[in-house]
Design a protein around this motif. Structure first.
Motif, mmCIF file in Angstrom:
data_model
loop_
_atom_site.group_PDB
_atom_site.id
_atom_site.type_symbol
_atom_site.label_atom_id
_atom_site.label_comp_id
_atom_site.label_asym_id
_atom_site.label_seq_id
_atom_site.Cartn_x
_atom_site.Cartn_y
_atom_site.Cartn_z
ATOM 1 N N GLY A 1 0.941 -1.221 0.055
ATOM 2 C CA GLY A 1 -0.107 0.018 0.223
ATOM 3 C C GLY A 1 0.784 1.352 -0.018
ATOM 4 N N THR A 2 0.205 2.390 -0.039
ATOM 5 C CA THR A 2 0.855 3.673 0.052
ATOM 6 C C THR A 2 0.852 3.958 1.715
ATOM 7 O OG1 THR A 2 -0.377 4.370 -2.045
ATOM 8 C CG2 THR A 2 0.344 6.031 -0.472
ATOM 9 N N TYR A 3 2.155 4.396 2.001
ATOM 10 C CA TYR A 3 2.432 4.777 3.349
ATOM 11 C C TYR A 3 2.931 6.481 3.545
ATOM 12 C CZ TYR A 3 2.101 -0.208 4.945
ATOM 13 O OH TYR A 3 1.783 -1.541 5.001
ATOM 14 N N TYR A 4 2.807 6.793 4.812
ATOM 15 C CA TYR A 4 3.169 8.075 5.033
ATOM 16 C C TYR A 4 4.123 8.073 6.127
ATOM 17 C CZ TYR A 4 -0.791 9.358 2.174
ATOM 18 O OH TYR A 4 -1.529 9.589 1.049
ATOM 19 N N ILE A 5 5.165 9.035 6.349
ATOM 20 C CA ILE A 5 6.027 9.129 7.509
ATOM 21 C C ILE A 5 6.108 10.318 7.648
ATOM 22 C CG2 ILE A 5 7.996 8.932 6.055
ATOM 23 C CD1 ILE A 5 9.483 7.775 8.661
ATOM 24 N N ILE A 6 6.194 10.778 8.841
ATOM 25 C CA ILE A 6 6.570 12.085 9.419
ATOM 26 C C ILE A 6 7.436 11.899 10.467
ATOM 27 C CG2 ILE A 6 5.719 14.228 10.736
ATOM 28 C CD1 ILE A 6 2.847 13.687 9.544
ATOM 29 N N SER A 7 8.638 12.666 10.342
ATOM 30 C CA SER A 7 9.661 12.773 11.299
ATOM 31 C C SER A 7 9.513 13.821 12.247
ATOM 32 C CB SER A 7 10.932 13.026 10.599
ATOM 33 O OG SER A 7 11.293 14.050 9.958
ATOM 34 N N HIS A 8 9.326 13.442 13.369
ATOM 35 C CA HIS A 8 8.868 14.762 14.526
ATOM 36 C C HIS A 8 10.213 15.202 15.185
ATOM 37 C CE1 HIS A 8 4.602 14.511 14.426
ATOM 38 N NE2 HIS A 8 4.787 13.301 14.161
ATOM 39 N N VAL A 9 10.847 16.243 14.964
ATOM 40 C CA VAL A 9 12.109 16.314 15.443
ATOM 41 C C VAL A 9 12.083 17.413 16.454
ATOM 42 C CG1 VAL A 9 14.553 16.904 14.817
ATOM 43 C CG2 VAL A 9 13.420 15.445 13.514
ATOM 44 N N THR A 10 12.398 17.376 17.645
ATOM 45 C CA THR A 10 12.594 18.454 18.673
ATOM 46 C C THR A 10 14.107 18.724 18.678
ATOM 47 O OG1 THR A 10 10.405 18.087 19.407
ATOM 48 C CG2 THR A 10 11.872 19.438 20.831
ATOM 49 N N ALA A 11 14.547 19.945 18.780
ATOM 50 C CA ALA A 11 15.984 20.119 18.920
ATOM 51 C C ALA A 11 16.397 21.648 19.116
ATOM 52 C CB ALA A 11 16.951 19.641 17.791
ATOM 53 N N ARG A 12 17.166 22.023 20.140
ATOM 54 C CA ARG A 12 17.415 23.208 20.283
ATOM 55 C C ARG A 12 16.304 24.215 20.427
ATOM 56 N NH1 ARG A 12 23.208 22.759 16.848
ATOM 57 N NH2 ARG A 12 23.625 21.035 18.015
#
Length: 149
Positions: free
Chosen positions: A105-116
């Motif tokens: 199937g079709t997939y999605y990815i979100i990278s949640h980055v918390t820095a500085r």
């Protein structure tokens, strides 16, 4: 003697005031934004074969190796269940995950980055096996098909 002492006191005062002014100017400058380059390799994967997800985190020319948190949120199109996976730093500002999928199937990815004291969350679309219907009807079938990649 008093004149010399008074003169030295004035010079020291002027130097300390000018030093404080320089610090204030530097404090007023805004820091570079934390950038995240999210990659999926391969862009079109196969069922039960590993895929590599990487978030390259930088601030200006500097690699960010001390992010407070990096989490990958992954889900299949039209699926209410979103998997959230905490990812650790590997090297050179890269936060990496290797994962395989059991369903096409079709997939999605979100990278949640918390820095500085900043947060950045880029999103990518990828396909495992045969694409499924995308969540957003404006996403073209050509983007989902990824023939030739």
């Amino acid at each position: 003697m008093r004149k010399y002492l008074f003169l030295i006191l004035i010079i020291v005062s002027v130097l300390s005031i000018s030093a404080c002014n320089n610090k204030e100017k530097k404090a007023d400058e805004l820091p570079d934004f934390v950038e995240v380059d999210l990659t999926v390799n391969p862009e079109k994967g196969n069922v039960n074969e590993p895929m590599v997800f990487e978030a390259k985190v930088t601030q200006g020319a500097e690699n960010v190796e001390d992010a407070d948190e990096v989490t990958f949120e992954i889900w299949r199109s039209k699926d209410e269940k979103h998997e959230k996976i905490k990812v650790e730093h590997t090297t050179d500002g890269i936060y990496r995950l290797e994962k395989s999928f059991q369903q096409e199937g079709t997939y999605y990815i979100i990278s949640h980055v918390t820095a500085r004291d900043m947060h950045n969350m880029p999103k990518k679309v990828f396909v495992v096996g045969t694409p499924s219907e995308p969540e957003d009807p404006s996403e073209s079938k050509n983007d989902m098909n990824m023939e030739g990649h």
